[in-house]
Design an enzyme around this catalytic site. Structure first.
Site, PDB file in Angstrom:
ATOM      1  N   LYS A 224       4.249  32.001   9.200  1.00 49.94           N
ATOM      2  CA  LYS A 224       4.220  31.349   7.890  1.00 49.94           C
ATOM      3  C   LYS A 224       4.847  32.281   6.863  1.00 49.94           C
ATOM      4  O   LYS A 224       4.381  33.392   6.643  1.00 49.94           O
ATOM      5  CB  LYS A 224       2.774  31.021   7.514  1.00 49.94           C
ATOM      6  CG  LYS A 224       2.648  30.394   6.142  1.00 49.94           C
ATOM      7  CD  LYS A 224       1.233  29.918   5.882  1.00 49.94           C
ATOM      8  CE  LYS A 224       1.096  29.381   4.469  1.00 49.94           C
ATOM      9  NZ  LYS A 224      -0.274  28.921   4.191  1.00 49.94           N
TER      10      LYS A 224
ATOM     11  N   TYR B 201       4.984  14.888   5.185  1.00 53.60           N
ATOM     12  CA  TYR B 201       4.570  13.865   4.219  1.00 53.60           C
ATOM     13  C   TYR B 201       5.378  12.588   4.422  1.00 53.60           C
ATOM     14  O   TYR B 201       5.064  11.555   3.850  1.00 53.60           O
ATOM     15  CB  TYR B 201       4.735  14.408   2.789  1.00 53.60           C
ATOM     16  CG  TYR B 201       3.977  15.716   2.618  1.00 53.60           C
ATOM     17  CD1 TYR B 201       2.604  15.711   2.395  1.00 53.60           C
ATOM     18  CD2 TYR B 201       4.614  16.952   2.757  1.00 53.60           C
ATOM     19  CE1 TYR B 201       1.890  16.897   2.289  1.00 53.60           C
ATOM     20  CE2 TYR B 201       3.920  18.148   2.660  1.00 53.60           C
ATOM     21  CZ  TYR B 201       2.556  18.115   2.432  1.00 53.60           C
ATOM     22  OH  TYR B 201       1.859  19.288   2.352  1.00 53.60           O
TER      23      TYR B 201
ATOM     24  N   LYS C 151       6.438  27.590   9.690  1.00 57.26           N
ATOM     25  CA  LYS C 151       6.360  26.960   8.369  1.00 57.26           C
ATOM     26  C   LYS C 151       7.069  27.814   7.331  1.00 57.26           C
ATOM     27  O   LYS C 151       6.835  29.018   7.312  1.00 57.26           O
ATOM     28  CB  LYS C 151       4.881  26.828   8.023  1.00 57.26           C
ATOM     29  CG  LYS C 151       4.606  26.232   6.686  1.00 57.26           C
ATOM     30  CD  LYS C 151       3.139  26.250   6.427  1.00 57.26           C
ATOM     31  CE  LYS C 151       2.910  25.842   4.999  1.00 57.26           C
ATOM     32  NZ  LYS C 151       1.565  26.046   4.587  1.00 57.26           N
TER      33      LYS C 151
ATOM     34  N   CYS D 171      -5.957  33.634  -0.431  1.00 57.50           N
ATOM     35  CA  CYS D 171      -6.429  33.122   0.857  1.00 57.50           C
ATOM     36  C   CYS D 171      -7.541  33.972   1.482  1.00 57.50           C
ATOM     37  O   CYS D 171      -7.839  33.820   2.670  1.00 57.50           O
ATOM     38  CB  CYS D 171      -5.256  32.990   1.818  1.00 57.50           C
ATOM     39  SG  CYS D 171      -3.931  31.954   1.161  1.00 57.50           S
TER      40      CYS D 171
ATOM     41  N   SER E 103       5.941  20.704   1.415  1.00 61.19           N
ATOM     42  CA  SER E 103       6.001  19.905   0.183  1.00 61.19           C
ATOM     43  C   SER E 103       7.356  19.986  -0.516  1.00 61.19           C
ATOM     44  O   SER E 103       7.898  18.967  -0.940  1.00 61.19           O
ATOM     45  CB  SER E 103       4.882  20.335  -0.755  1.00 61.19           C
ATOM     46  OG  SER E 103       4.953  21.722  -1.026  1.00 61.19           O
TER      47      SER E 103
ATOM     48  N   CYS F 208      -8.465  27.679   5.460  1.00 57.89           N
ATOM     49  CA  CYS F 208      -7.982  28.674   4.503  1.00 57.89           C
ATOM     50  C   CYS F 208      -8.942  28.707   3.325  1.00 57.89           C
ATOM     51  O   CYS F 208      -9.734  27.781   3.140  1.00 57.89           O
ATOM     52  CB  CYS F 208      -6.571  28.321   4.032  1.00 57.89           C
ATOM     53  SG  CYS F 208      -5.748  29.741   3.263  1.00 57.89           S
TER      54      CYS F 208
END
Ligand code: PBG
Length: 323
Positions: A195, A313, A248, A130, A274, A120
Site C-alpha cells: 500500500k 467503486y 493499492k 492508523c 477513490s 484500520c
C-alpha cells in the site's frame, strides 16, 4: 512470398474473431464493492468527489447489498465512520460499532455474500492516523494489539474476510494469532500487503472522514518510487499468513501487480481507489472522455496485469454493463 506473411489484423476483423482471441475477461466475479457505514437509519449521504458513492446507515447498506448480490458481485468491503473519535480509536473494536452492526445485518440477510471488513484505526482516531500516536509518532507494536482486537470483533460480528490496511509491521501475524486463539481459524486475511502513500486516496478521506490531523502517512505507507520493496512487503505478509494479498492503488501501480503475479502463487487483489474513480467521473462529466469505456478499459487492464479481484467503486456500474 509476399511480405507480410503474418498479419495481426486478420484476427481483429470482426467482433466474433476478437472475442475468440481475447486473452482477458472481466466478470462481476472479479469485483468487490466498497461501502461506508454510518450510525442512524435512513441515512444516504453522497460523497462530494465520488458521485454515486454514499455514506449509508446499516438499513441502507443491507438494501445496497441486495442489489450487489443480484448483480452477481460476490463481496463487499466495509468501512466504518464512528460518531465519536478518540486517541485509541475505540469504536474500531466496539461490538456496537457501525462495521460490526453492518456485518451482522448483511450476513443475516444475505448469508452467501462475502463480507470483508477493513481493519484500520484511522477512521476512528481523533488524530486520523492508523495507529497509536505518541509524541507525534505512530507506534508500531502497541498498535498491533488494537488491530488484532478489531479483527476479532469483526469476525465475531460475522465477517468472512478481514482486510488490514494500516501498514504496521507484523500485523498479519498478530491478527492471525488472535483470530486462531478465538476460534476463527476459518476467517480469511486479505492483507493490503503493498500500500503506497498515495495522493489518489484524497476523495476516500472525505468519505471515511479519516484525513490525518497532522503530518501524513509516509512513515508507514510505501514510497511510490519503490518496486523491489513491494516484493519484500508481499513476501512478509505471505509468511505471516495472509491468504490474499493486495496492491493499492491499482492503475498507477500495474507494474507492481504484474511483478507480484509473476513471483507469488497467491490470490491477488488490487484496489482501484477513490481518486482513480473520481478522475474518470470528473472527465466524463466535462465530456472530455467516454466514462463508460474508460471505466471498462481500466478494469480490464487491472485484470490483464494479473489481479483476479478488483476492489472498485465501479463494481455495480460495470456489472450492469457485463450482465
Ligand atoms: C484506511 C484506508 C484508506 C483507503 C482504504 N483503507 C485510506 C488511507 O490509507 O488513507 C483508501 C481507499 C480509497 O482511496 O479508495 N487506512
Amino acid at each position: 512470398m509476399q511480405y507480410p506473411i503474418y498479419r495481426p489484423r486478420r484476427t481483429r476483423r470482426n467482433e466474433t474473431l476478437r472475442r475468440m482471441v481475447r486473452e482477458t475477461r472481466l466478470s462481476p466475479d472479479n469485483f468487490i464493492y466498497p461501502l461506508f457505514a454510518v450510525h442512524g437509519t435512513g441515512v444516504r449521504r453522497e460523497i462530494g468527489a465520488m458521485p454515486g458513492v454514499f455514506q449509508l446507515s446499516v438499513d441502507e447498506i443491507v438494501r445496497e447489498c441486495r442489489e450487489v448480490h443480484d448483480l452477481a458481485i460476490p463481496a463487499v468491503i466495509l468501512f466504518g465512520i464512528p460518531d465519536r473519535k478518540d486517541e485509541r480509536g475505540s469504536e474500531a473494536y466496539d461490538p456496537n460499532g457501525t462495521v460490526q452492526k453492518a456485518a451482522a445485518a448483511i450476513k443475516d440477510a444475505l448469508p452467501d455474500l462475502m463480507v470483508i471488513t477493513d481493519v484500520c484505526l484511522c477512521e476512528y482516531t481523533s488524530h486520523g492516523h492508523c495507529g497509536i500516536v505518541e509524541n507525534g509518532e505512530v507506534l508500531n507494536d502497541p498498535t498491533l494489539e488494537l488491530l488484532a482486537q478489531t479483527a476479532v470483533s469483526h469476525a465475531q460480528a460475522g465477517a468472512d474476510i478481514v482486510g488490514p490496511s494500516d501498514m504496521m509491521d507484523g500485523r498479519v501475524a498478530a491478527i492471525r494469532d488472535a483470530l486462531d486463539d478465538e476460534g476463527f481459524s476459518d476467517v480469511v486475511i486479505m492483507s493490503y500487503a503493498v500500500k503506497y502513500a498515495s495522493a489518489f486516496y484524497g476523495p476516500f478521506r472525505e468519505a471515511a472522514e479519516s484525513t490525518p490531523q497532522f503530518g501524513d502517512r509516509r512513515a508507514y505507507q510505501m514510497d511510490p518510487p519503490n518496486a523491489v520493496e513491494a516484493l519484500r512487503e508481499a513476501a512478509l505478509d505471505i509468511e505471516e499468513g495472509a491468504d490474499i494479498i493486495m496492491v493499492k492503488p491499482a492503475l498507477p501501480y500495474l507494474d507492481i501487480i504484474a511483478r507480484i503475479r509473476e513471483r507469488y502463487d497467491m490470490p491477488l487483489a488490487a484496489y482501484n481507489v477513490s481518486g482513480e474513480y473520481s478522475m474518470v467521473k470528473a472527465g466524463a462529466k466535462l465530456d472530455w472522455i467516454d466514462g463508460e469505456r474508460v471505466m471498462m478499459e481500466s478494469l480490464v487492464s487491472i485484470r490483464r496485469a494479473g489481479a483476479q479481484m478488483i476492489l472498485t467503486y465501479f463494481a455495480k456500474e460495470a456489472a450492469k454493463l457485463l450482465g
